[in-house]
Design a protein around this motif. Sequence first.
Motif, mmCIF file in Angstrom:
data_model
loop_
_atom_site.group_PDB
_atom_site.id
_atom_site.type_symbol
_atom_site.label_atom_id
_atom_site.label_comp_id
_atom_site.label_asym_id
_atom_site.label_seq_id
_atom_site.Cartn_x
_atom_site.Cartn_y
_atom_site.Cartn_z
ATOM 1 N N TRP A 1 -11.407 7.448 -9.618
ATOM 2 C CA TRP A 1 -11.730 6.239 -8.866
ATOM 3 C C TRP A 1 -11.648 5.007 -9.764
ATOM 4 C CZ3 TRP A 1 -12.122 4.780 -3.981
ATOM 5 C CH2 TRP A 1 -12.811 3.607 -3.656
ATOM 6 N N ARG B 1 -8.434 0.706 -4.673
ATOM 7 C CA ARG B 1 -9.816 0.936 -4.237
ATOM 8 C C ARG B 1 -10.158 0.098 -3.009
ATOM 9 N NH1 ARG B 1 -10.943 0.935 -9.915
ATOM 10 N NH2 ARG B 1 -11.685 -1.228 -9.794
ATOM 11 N N ILE C 1 -8.677 1.723 0.060
ATOM 12 C CA ILE C 1 -9.421 2.931 0.434
ATOM 13 C C ILE C 1 -10.746 2.559 1.104
ATOM 14 C CG2 ILE C 1 -10.555 5.021 -0.430
ATOM 15 C CD1 ILE C 1 -8.515 4.920 -2.791
ATOM 16 N N TRP D 1 -6.561 9.737 -0.976
ATOM 17 C CA TRP D 1 -7.741 9.714 -1.833
ATOM 18 C C TRP D 1 -8.537 11.013 -1.669
ATOM 19 C CZ3 TRP D 1 -10.005 8.608 -5.998
ATOM 20 C CH2 TRP D 1 -11.385 8.768 -6.137
ATOM 21 N N TRP E 1 -0.781 4.822 -7.364
ATOM 22 C CA TRP E 1 -1.874 5.734 -7.722
ATOM 23 C C TRP E 1 -1.867 6.065 -9.220
ATOM 24 C CZ3 TRP E 1 -5.577 6.863 -4.245
ATOM 25 C CH2 TRP E 1 -5.293 6.689 -2.883
#
Length: 253
Positions: free
Chosen positions: A56, A64, A67, A165, A197
Amino acid sequence: NSSVELQLIQHADKLAKKLTASHVEIRETTPRKGFPSKTDKMSMFLSLPKSSDELWDSVGSKVRAQIKKGMKNDFSFKTGKLELLKDFYRVFSTNMRDLGTPVYSLSFFENILSSNLNTTIAVQYHLGTPVSCAFLIGYKGCLEIPWASTLRKANALDSNMVMYWNILKFACENTYHYFDFGRSSKDASTFKFKKQWGATPSQLHWHYLLPQGESLPALNPNNPKLKLVIWCWTKLPLAVANALGPLLARSLP
């Protein structure tokens, strides 16, 4: 073993001539001298940390944020095997039809799940309806995702970001060392998606055995005739596309 390699290639060449095949395609991770080749494909691997918390922190603020935005949309995520196959296939076959691509049969995936391979199906639901899916295969510390799909209507909900994720979390929690995002064409949208990613691109080499005087094969989706076929396929009822798809998919390169 280079000697065995050479014998296999020579035999493939003889077999191609016997079958009057248009070409032989040899997909490799290293270059091979003396062969016509294509180098437009890259494999994408992500080295995984020991925990999803570390992952993370490593993915970056932009990822982030996407997500977190998607997580506000009441998704639920499940992993399993045959009990999730119908939900997986519902999403996968719909997306393939929408892309204009013939789909594999349900039994194709059922056979893989029933084998000795380390397989997992992942399905993400929005308000109880499956909207994203992935087929996962684990081998020697690496988790691979050969098939994945998200319904177009779920793109605005960032379902694909949340699903990936959840899958990467699953990989970390099951002590995988690497995640194989699969191959992509250089600078395609899928390439950019995987790279965000933290995946590292690695060059792939498609080598060819061709009849004398023949040029490299080209299946160009921008060809007007092929574009028309793809457009027509997207208009098929799903039941028709799923019935015809497996008959055609086995013949596609």
